[in-house]
Motif scaffolding. Structure first.
Motif, short mmCIF file in Angstrom:
data_model
loop_
_atom_site.label_atom_id
_atom_site.label_comp_id
_atom_site.label_asym_id
_atom_site.label_seq_id
_atom_site.Cartn_x
_atom_site.Cartn_y
_atom_site.Cartn_z
N ILE A 123 0.86 -1.20 0.00
CA ILE A 123 0.00 0.00 0.00
C ILE A 123 0.89 1.25 0.00
N VAL A 134 -5.23 0.44 -5.01
CA VAL A 134 -4.80 -0.83 -4.43
C VAL A 134 -5.96 -1.79 -4.65
N THR A 368 -9.78 0.40 -0.70
CA THR A 368 -9.22 -0.43 -1.76
C THR A 368 -10.26 -0.56 -2.87
#
Ligand SMILES: Nc1nc2c(c(=O)[nH]1)N[C@H]1C(S)=C(S)[C@@H](COP(=O)(O)OP(=O)(O)OC[C@H]3O[C@@H](n4cnc5c(=O)[nH]c(N)nc54)[C@H](O)[C@@H]3O)O[C@H]1N2
Ligand SMILES: Nc1nc2c(c(=O)[nH]1)N[C@H]1C(S)=C(S)[C@@H](COP(=O)(O)OP(=O)(O)OC[C@H]3O[C@@H](n4cnc5c(=O)[nH]c(N)nc54)[C@H](O)[C@@H]3O)O[C@H]1N2
Ligand code: SF4
Ligand SMILES: [Mo]
Length: 692
Positions: A123, A134, A368
């Motif tokens: 990350i 991500v 994410t």
């Protein structure tokens, strides 16, 4: 002269979510035996078979041992050995080229199930590179529970198995097989032995279901309705914690009115659980003080996940089980480096605005990108083009829903780098493959950043093969080539030091301690309220309108319509023998479970002319696969439970190891997604079977 066996303490990892304290016997740089550490904080000496044979992963002759560059067509299985310098430079050049042409956000950084500290270094790499993208499986794994928890009560409520409780309610969770997030099954059993009652909500008769006081065998995917049924009984029968509800919840009156429509009779029609059993279970849960609700991954495997998790947090709240020992707690971290600082979130302040998934109006705080949205960006350039991918600890071709779309997306990318231990169907599509060091071969820290209030030491015990590097080292070196070197460490092991420094420890001192746990703090709300906009548990979400969320949990029906062509319902569960798609190549595991087995009820098997051990074609509207019949009354006659994560390491490398043949995700689709998290339906899929 050969040395004596030396015993080293560590924690099991990369086999499931990890956590059992282990004693590892080493001789001449080889692991010769693994056993449970009686002092293990989470396991008290317990281990499973997979943990005991876990050193087999290190010594397999076909393990990746040096960097590879693709020379044939993508997925054709033709490779050239290259040096680390070449592999890193080629990757850096490609990522930078994409950045120059399309912007940093055109590179996706992919992770799988969090396995160790490298998850957070990845990350950090994305943040420093400047990409907000991500790509993780969080749509179907944990984020819904964590984030719904935060929106509803200000934290992620985890079942407290360390303190005594009167009752455990497992809901779509099978800790005896999965040890989810370190909720080691042996601790559940210890609590039962000490007198805790057990209710199991599961469509399969698991080992735990077989021992339960009550077992609610619902139709897969109907959990959201069942949870509303529990709320109905508890509120209508006035079994809730009145003092807590009055002082610490928001929207109770609205919830009470709203859940009137979910009578046990109505819920019984949907779930197939008898109404009286729903009443009995809801009463038992409400009356046990304290009661821990151990919710599992199955709550996250349908488009209705948000309603499902919302109802379950409401249940914990109105029964007064939030933040009490033996209930569902806010696990506080020890004094270690915070996540934001570790991943350098400061370098990418516009992330929330720029992530691919923001285009789809997902729930705030989900940081994410769901794989469904990533693939749309790759294939359709929506909301912008994405052309590169760096992935580690993940095998998307098998693990993401809708494998056919994954294949197309990976085929179309301009550049792919994958870090792996073993050649997988996904790694086979890469341009560059990095060979990694594994558990026992590197210093690592477990359980950071997953909300259970602890970190576990996993020291290096043996040397890796000469050219295998820890993921952290790969990214530390790649980072220096794609961004300012001063943002990276001289030596990647400084990441470990950074993390434990605030506790006043060096990594070595931390290893000597074994683990660090945050302080036990219960009922903080008495002084501070809950960390939500109203300061109370939001049974009704006060920010619903602003964020376009549903204020109250509801059940509007299964996401897949009934279809007479597909009369059965498909589900899956994780096996104790493998981690998702991993380790089919570990011989001693493969002997235990040599084939993908599909559980079929004897009546259904007979009606379809299928005997135990027959090859069975399983078909949904989206695809077909072959698995091997296991005839059992563990499942309802209208339900089949197929195996997950299958590909054949012994299969043809030029065909990517038969990744289509038995892979469950050939049967799933991303046509319909839950709006809040981008979650597809992984279970309750209409299907049919034939003997092959
Ligand atoms: N249909 C369906 N799909 C699912 C699920 C489901 O229940 N049903 N479950 C979902 C869930 S909960 C999750 S978390 C995802 C998981 O999806 P993934 O995380 O992609 O799953 P794994 O099979 O664990 O893939 C991990 C890969 O990492 C490799 N690996 C292991 N250790 C290391 C390491 O130290 N370094 C590197 N670089 N690689 C390593 C393994 O060899 C393996 O190929 O799948 C999801 N997919
Ligand atoms: N051995 C092993 N351990 C693992 C993993 C693994 O692959 N293998 N995977 C790891 C990962 S990534 C995760 S996220 C966790 C998951 O850990 P768990 O949540 O425990 O795992 P699952 O097997 O996905 O689901 C748990 C139970 O839900 C049941 N279930 C299926 N559909 C439904 C439904 O519709 N409603 C209800 N109520 N129950 C349902 C299944 O029968 C199963 O017994 O485990 C981790 N640990
Ligand atoms: S239960 Fe999980 S952590 Fe424990 S030994 Fe088995 S694989 Fe390792
Ligand atoms: Mo997961």
């Amino acid at each position: 002269m050969s040395e004596e066996i030396r015993w080293v303490k560590t924690h099991c990892a990369r086999n499931d979510h990890g956590g059992c304290g282990l004693l590892v016997g080493v001789k001449d740089n080889q692991i010769v035996q693994i056993k449970g550490d009686p002092d293990g904080y989470l396991n008290h000496g317990y281990t499973c078979y997979k943990g005991r044979v876990s050193a087999d992963r290190l010594t397999h002759p076909d393990r990746l041992k040096y960097p590879l560059k693709r020379v044939g067509k993508r997925g054709e299985g033709k490779w050239q050995r290259i040096s680390w310098n070449e592999a890193l430079q080629e990757t850096a050049d490609n990522l930078l080229q994409i950045k120059e042409k399309y912007g940093a956000k055109a590179v996706g950084f992919g992770v799988g199930m969090p396995k160790g500290l490298e998850h957070f270094v990845l990350i950090r790499l994305a943040n420093i590179f400047g990409s907000p993208n991500v790509i993780a499986s969080q749509d179907v794994c944990h984020a819904p529970r964590e984030i719904t928890g935060v929106h509803t009560c200000g934290f992620y409520p985890v079942a407290d198995l360390q303190n005594p409780m009167s009752l455990i309610l497992t809901w779509g969770s099978n800790p005896l097989a999965t040890n989810e997030e370190g909720q080691i099954g042996s601790l559940v059993l210890e609590n039962i032995k000490k007198g805790a009652k057990l209710i199991v909500v599961d469509p399969r008769r698991t080992q735990l279901a077989a021992r339960a006081d009550l077992w609610l065998q619902l139709i897969p995917g109907t959990g959201p309705a069942l949870a509303l049924g529990f709320l109905n009984v508890i509120i209508e029968e006035s079994l809730y914690d009145k003092e807590f509800v009055e002082n610490y919840t928001y929207g109770f009156e609205d919830l009470a009115e709203h859940i009137k429509q979910y009578s046990p009779e109505k819920v019984s029609e949907i779930t197939s659980v008898p109404a009286e059993l729903i009443r009995q279970a809801a009463r038992m849960y409400a009356e046990a003080k304290p009661a821990a609700l151990q919710w599992g991954n199955a709550v996250e495997h349908s488009v209705n996940v948000f309603d499902h998790t919302r109802s379950l947090v409401c249940l914990m709240a109105i029964t007064g089980n939030l933040e009490v020992p033996g209930g569902n707690i806010n696990a506080h971290d020890p004094k270690i480096m915070g996540l934001g600082k570790f991943v350098r979130a400061d370098l990418i302040p516009t992330k929330a605005k720029e992530m691919i998934s923001t285009h789809y109006g997902i729930i705030p705080r989900l940081m994410t990108v769901a794989p469904a949205y990533f693939r749309k960006a790759v294939l359709e350039s929506v909301p912008y083009p994405v052309r590169g991918y760096y992935g580690m600890c993940t095998n998307p071709l098998v693990n993401w829903a809708d494998s056919k779309v994954t294949y197309e997306a990976f085929k179309s990318l301009d550049f792919i780098a994958i870090a792996e231990i073993f050649m997988t169907p996904t790694a086979a599509m890469a341009d560059i493959v990095f060979p990694v060091a594994h558990q026992y071969e590197m210093n690592d820290i477990g359980h950071y950043g997953i909300g259970h209030g602890m970190i576990l030491a996993r020291p290096k015990i043996v040397d890796p093969p000469e050219e295998c590097w820890p993921d952290m080292k790969i990214m530390n070196e790649l980072g220096k080539r794609v961004s300012s070197p001063e943002l990276w460490h001289e030596d990647y092991e400084e990441f470990l030091e950074d993390l434990v420094k605030p506790a006043g420890l060096t990594y070595k001192e931390f290893v000597a301690k074994g683990y660090l746990k945050g302080p036990d703090r219960f009922r903080l709300y008495l002084e501070k309220g809950f960390r939500t906009p109203t300061g109370k548990v939001e049974l009704k979400l006060s920010v619903a309108e602003k964020f376009n969320l549903k204020p109250l949990p509801e059940f509007k029906g299964l996401s897949e319509e009934n279809d007479s062509e597909y009369p059965l319902t498909l589900m899956s569960a994780k096996t104790p023998n493998y981690l998702l798609s991993s380790y089919r190549w570990v011989e001693r595991l493969r002997q235990r479970e040599p084939h993908p087995f599909v559980n079929i009820h004897p009546e259904t098997a007979a009606a379809n002319g299928i005997n135990d051990g027959d090859k069975v074609l399983i078909e949904t509207k989206h695809g077909k696969i072959v698995q091997v019949a296991r005839v059992t009354d563990n499942v309802l006659p209208q339900v089949i439970c197929a195996a997950l994560g299958w590909w054949y390491p012994e299969g043809d490398p030029s065909q990517q190891y038969e990744w289509r043949k038995s892979n469950y995700n050939m049967l799933t689709s991303i046509n319909k997604l839950g709006k809040e998290f981008g979650t597809p339906n992984l279970k309750n899929l209409p299907c049919r079977i034939h003997k092959q």
